[in-house]
Enzyme design. Sequence first.
Site, PDB file in Angstrom:
ATOM      1  N   THR A 168      -5.512  -1.224  -4.518  1.00 43.08           N
ATOM      2  CA  THR A 168      -4.866  -0.059  -3.879  1.00 43.08           C
ATOM      3  C   THR A 168      -3.703   0.450  -4.739  1.00 43.08           C
ATOM      4  OG1 THR A 168      -3.332  -1.382  -2.497  1.00 43.08           O
ATOM      5  CG2 THR A 168      -5.467  -0.765  -1.525  1.00 43.08           C
ATOM      6  N   PRO A 221      -7.842  -6.622  -3.016  1.00 49.33           N
ATOM      7  CA  PRO A 221      -7.674  -5.238  -2.535  1.00 49.33           C
ATOM      8  C   PRO A 221      -6.252  -4.726  -2.706  1.00 49.33           C
ATOM      9  CG  PRO A 221      -8.997  -6.496  -0.999  1.00 49.33           C
ATOM     10  CD  PRO A 221      -8.490  -7.489  -2.017  1.00 49.33           C
ATOM     11  N   TYR A 222      -5.256  -5.576  -2.536  1.00 48.41           N
ATOM     12  CA  TYR A 222      -3.873  -5.126  -2.728  1.00 48.41           C
ATOM     13  C   TYR A 222      -3.699  -4.516  -4.128  1.00 48.41           C
ATOM     14  CZ  TYR A 222       1.096  -5.337  -3.811  1.00 48.41           C
ATOM     15  OH  TYR A 222       2.367  -5.028  -4.238  1.00 48.41           O
ATOM     16  N   GLY A 223      -4.124  -5.267  -5.148  1.00 48.17           N
ATOM     17  CA  GLY A 223      -3.985  -4.783  -6.519  1.00 48.17           C
ATOM     18  C   GLY A 223      -4.790  -3.517  -6.747  1.00 48.17           C
TER      19      GLY A 223
END
Length: 327
Positions: free
Chosen positions: A143, A139-141
Site C-alpha cells: 500500500t 500488504p502494508y508495504g
Amino acid sequence: MTWLVTGGAGYIGAHVVTAMCGAGESVVVLDDLSSGDPARIPGVPLVVGSVLDGDLVGRTLRDHDVTGVVHVAAEKRVEESVRHPLRYYRTNVEGLRVLLEQAVGVGVGALVFSSSAAVYGMPDVDVVREDTECRPVNPYGTTKLVGERMIEEVAAATGLRYANLRYFNVAGAAAPELTDRGVWNLVPMVFQRLEQGLPPVVFGGGHPTPDGTCIRDFVHVADVASAHVAASRALVDGRVTALTANIGRGEGVSVREVLDVIREVTGTAGEAWAEPVLAPPRPGDPPRVVASADTIRAVLGWTAEHDVHDMVASAWAGWRAGPLAAR
Ligand SMILES: NC(=O)c1ccc[n+]([C@@H]2O[C@H](COP(=O)([O-])OP(=O)(O)OC[C@H]3O[C@@H](n4cnc5c(N)ncnc54)[C@H](O)[C@@H]3O)[C@@H](O)[C@H]2O)c1
C-alpha cells in the site's frame, strides 16, 4: 501558508506537527483518533475525521486555506495487514486517493508523504538506496508503494510537488508526552516484557549477521520530524519538485545491540532473568535492512543527529511517564 497534517495526533505525526509549529509554520491537523491522541498536540487546530471523508477533507482544506499537505495518517501494523489486506488498501490507498482528489481540486501545491522501508521488502544488498528494487512482502508495504506511485502519477498530471519519505525503524520521543503508545515496535515491546518481569524475546539468532540477530537502521523520531520541516520548506521554495528519499541513519544496529542498550538504560543489564531468550525467526524478516541516507543529505542537507542511546533513553522516559494506553 498553512499545512494540513493528516494523522497529526499520532506518534510520528505529533512530532511532525510539533517540529513544524516550532519552525514557525501554521498547521491544522486532520485525524480520526483511531490511534491518535489530541493531548499530544495542545493548541493546534484539530479536525476530527477520516481522510476517507472527501467532503470533510475538502472543507478542511478550504476553511484553513491549506496550501501544503503532510500525509502521515495510515494503518501501519504489518502482521495485521496480512490478515486484513482490504482494510489496509482502504485506509492507505483509498484514503490517499481521496486526499489527493481534494488537494488537487483546491490547488494544494505541495505534499509530503509518510512512506516506509517496507516498500523494499527483503533487500539483498548491504545498503538500501532509493533505486534498489521495491518488492514489498506484505500488504502494508504494497500500500505504501502504491501510494508513492499514485502521488508520482498525480504530480506528473497536475504539477503537484512532492516528497515521498521512506522511514526506516523509527524510535524515541522528543518529549515524554509525544511517546509511542503502541507496543508494535522493538523498543516498546521490550519495555513491556521487562516491566512484566519477563526476558526480551529475540526472533532468530542464526541470521547471517555478526551476532546472528537482525540488523536494522533505527532513526530518532525527532530526526524524522526535522526531515519533514526540511522537505516542506524545499517544496515551497521550489528547490525540490519531486523527491523520493530514505529517512535513516545509514548505520546498521543489531537487535542484540539494541537490547544491550535497553538493558543498560532500564537498569536490568546485570539481571539474569532479563537475559534475552531466542525464538524462531519470523517468516519474511530480512536479516539486514540499512538505509543509504545519501539522497536526503545531498538534496536537503539533512542528517540524523540522535543515536540509539538517545532513542532508547527518551522512549524509556516516555514509557515511565505513562499511563500508556496499550499497557
Ligand atoms: N512507526 C514506524 O516505525 C514507521 C515506519 C515507517 C513508516 N511509518 C508511517 O508513519 C506514519 C505514522 O505512523 P505512526 O507510527 O505515527 O502511527 P500512529 O498509529 O501513531 O499514527 C497514525 C495516525 O493516523 C491516524 N489515522 C489512522 N487512520 C486515519 C484515517 N483514516 N483518517 C485520519 N486519521 C487516521 C491515527 O489516529 C493516528 O493518529 C504511518 O503512515 C506509517 O505507515 C511508521
